[in-house]
Design a protein around this motif. Structure first.
Motif, PDB file in Angstrom:
ATOM      1  N   SER A   1       0.801  -1.226   0.000  1.00 19.34           N
ATOM      2  CA  SER A   1       0.000   0.000   0.000  1.00 19.34           C
ATOM      3  C   SER A   1       0.835   1.278   0.000  1.00 19.34           C
TER       4      SER A   1
ATOM      5  N   TYR B   1       1.916   2.570   2.548  1.00 18.42           N
ATOM      6  CA  TYR B   1       1.515   3.274   3.764  1.00 18.42           C
ATOM      7  C   TYR B   1       2.729   3.416   4.672  1.00 18.42           C
TER       8      TYR B   1
ATOM      9  N   TYR C   1      -4.425   0.305   2.747  1.00 14.69           N
ATOM     10  CA  TYR C   1      -3.810  -0.336   3.903  1.00 14.69           C
ATOM     11  C   TYR C   1      -4.859  -0.727   4.943  1.00 14.69           C
TER      12      TYR C   1
ATOM     13  N   PRO D   1      -2.352   6.045   0.079  1.00 12.53           N
ATOM     14  CA  PRO D   1      -1.982   4.791   0.746  1.00 12.53           C
ATOM     15  C   PRO D   1      -3.014   4.300   1.756  1.00 12.53           C
ATOM     16  N   ALA D   2      -3.680   5.217   2.478  1.00 13.91           N
ATOM     17  CA  ALA D   2      -4.653   4.796   3.490  1.00 13.91           C
ATOM     18  C   ALA D   2      -5.823   4.029   2.883  1.00 13.91           C
TER      19      ALA D   2
ATOM     20  N   ASN E   1       0.049   9.825   3.809  1.00 14.66           N
ATOM     21  CA  ASN E   1      -0.848   8.676   3.943  1.00 14.66           C
ATOM     22  C   ASN E   1      -2.285   8.979   3.553  1.00 14.66           C
TER      23      ASN E   1
END
Length: 378
Positions: free
Chosen positions: A167, A169, A297, A293-294, A280
């Motif tokens: 991801s 993250y 993840y 990314p969040a 993120n």
């Protein structure tokens, strides 16, 4: 053919004066001056209505631009670029996320940035797309590394970074005062409590997770293995194996470190925390199809144990204890394994080669020994 580059205005003026003489052959003059008859007559008409000044080039800019990007949107694009250092695609998606209407295409945004001198063409050529590899699920692999340290008011800051391979993250971005194993262990403990344990962690061969090919284990990596995390090291001199974390470091350098003069580690950490949230939660990632990314993840289902589990091996294993000098005795011979494992029990398991045995610490193979040679291979 176009007009000659040198003294274009004088050539036009000369052509017009000659063409206006009585009995002038305009078609022949156009041929000799290397222009079409349409162009020649155009300059004659301009001169007759406006004199020599009318022979200057006129702007080709349209009088109306109904599809021109509105000024507030251009301002928002420039502001995002100056604050975040993002490119056209990321700014395009971020403006959509912020609720802007009539968001221009990424190519239009890139054009705005170039016109305002916010994109260096030479830098753009360096950032060519690469073939990417990633794990299928979050927490299958975390990449960990120290970014190069830099000076602050009270000494030096050593940024510790931990990134999820799937991801991108950022689990940890810590402003550390050194690169010691105990410092990393304390940072990872807080990270594991929050996000759980990964299946594997990838790191380079430097301190504190390894010193060289002969000493790949350290007290820190021994602790990780006891937690049930597989430890992997990149090949020496191949930093591209940790390409995702290296790319994270580049963004951190450009968007945070180069823009501040930090007083102390606390000052660094405040800026790191603020930027990590942006990375993120806000910054679209091109390798994630412009998701943040969040969005990809999720925390690990493997909880961090506050007490290390007991070391247990199977009934068929040959269990030996690593001695203080980092070696073990097996079948009448000594084999050097690792000083980081001194005092710990390890299990020896046979391989398909009759003379070779694998050495396991917990669930990870840490060496292979050959009874014909009293030396272990990691």
């Amino acid at each position: 053919m176009p007009w000659a580059e040198v003294s274009t205005m004088s050539l036009r003026h000369e052509f017009v004066l000659l063409s206006l003489k009585a009995g002038a052959n305009v078609a022949e003059l156009c041929r000799r001056f290397g222009v079409s008859r349409k162009t020649g007559y155009k300059w004659r008409e301009r001169f007759l209505h406006g004199g020599p000044s009318a022979l200057e080039d006129r702007s080709r800019r349209p009088r109306r631009s109904p599809k021109r990007t509105p000024a507030p949107v251009r301002t928002a694009v420039i502001e995002l670029r100056r604050r975040r250092r993002w490119g056209g695609r990321k700014i395009h998606h971020r403006l959509h996320a912020l609720g802007h209407r009539h968001v221009p295409a990424p190519s239009t945004i890139s054009g705005i940035l170039k016109r305002h001198g916010l994109i260096d063409p030479s830098e753009s050529l360096k950032h060519q797309p690469l073939r990417r590899f990633e794990r299928a699920q979050p927490n299958e692999l975390w990449q960990m590394d120290f970014k190069g340290h830099f000076a602050i008011g009270t000494g030096r800051c050593h940024p510790l970074t931990v990134l999820d391979d799937h991801s991108r993250y950022s689990m940890a971005l810590r402003a550390c005062g050194n690169e010691r194993g105990i410092t990393v262990q304390q940072a990872l403990t807080a990270t594991f409590r929050c996000y759980g344990l990964p299946e594997q962690m990838l790191m380079d061969n430097g301190s504190p997770w390894g010193s060289d090919a002969e000493h790949v284990l350290t007290p820190l990596t021994v602790w990780l293995i006891r937690l049930g995390i597989r430890v992997a090291h990149i090949r020496p001199f191949h930093p591209q194996t940790q390409g995702k974390d290296e790319r994270f470091h580049r963004s951190l350098e450009v968007e945070v470190i180069q823009r501040q003069c930090f007083r102390n580690l606390s000052h660094c950490q405040r800026h790191f925390d603020r930027w990590r949230d942006i990375y993120n939660l806000e910054r679209p990632h091109e390798s994630l199809q412009m998701q943040v990314p969040a969005q990809r993840y999720r925390p690990s289902t493997r909880a961090f144990p506050e007490h290390l589990p007991a070391i247990e091996y199977g009934l068929g294993d040959q269990v030996r204890q690593v001695q203080d000098h980092g070696a073990l005795s097996f079948k009448g011979r000594w084999f050097r394994i690792s000083k980081a494992l001194r005092g710990y029990p390890v299990a020896l398991r046979p391989t398909t080669e009759l003379s070779q045995w694998q050495v396991f610490f917990c669930n990870q193979c840490v060496a292979t020994i050959d009874l014909r040679h009293p030396r272990a291979r990691s």
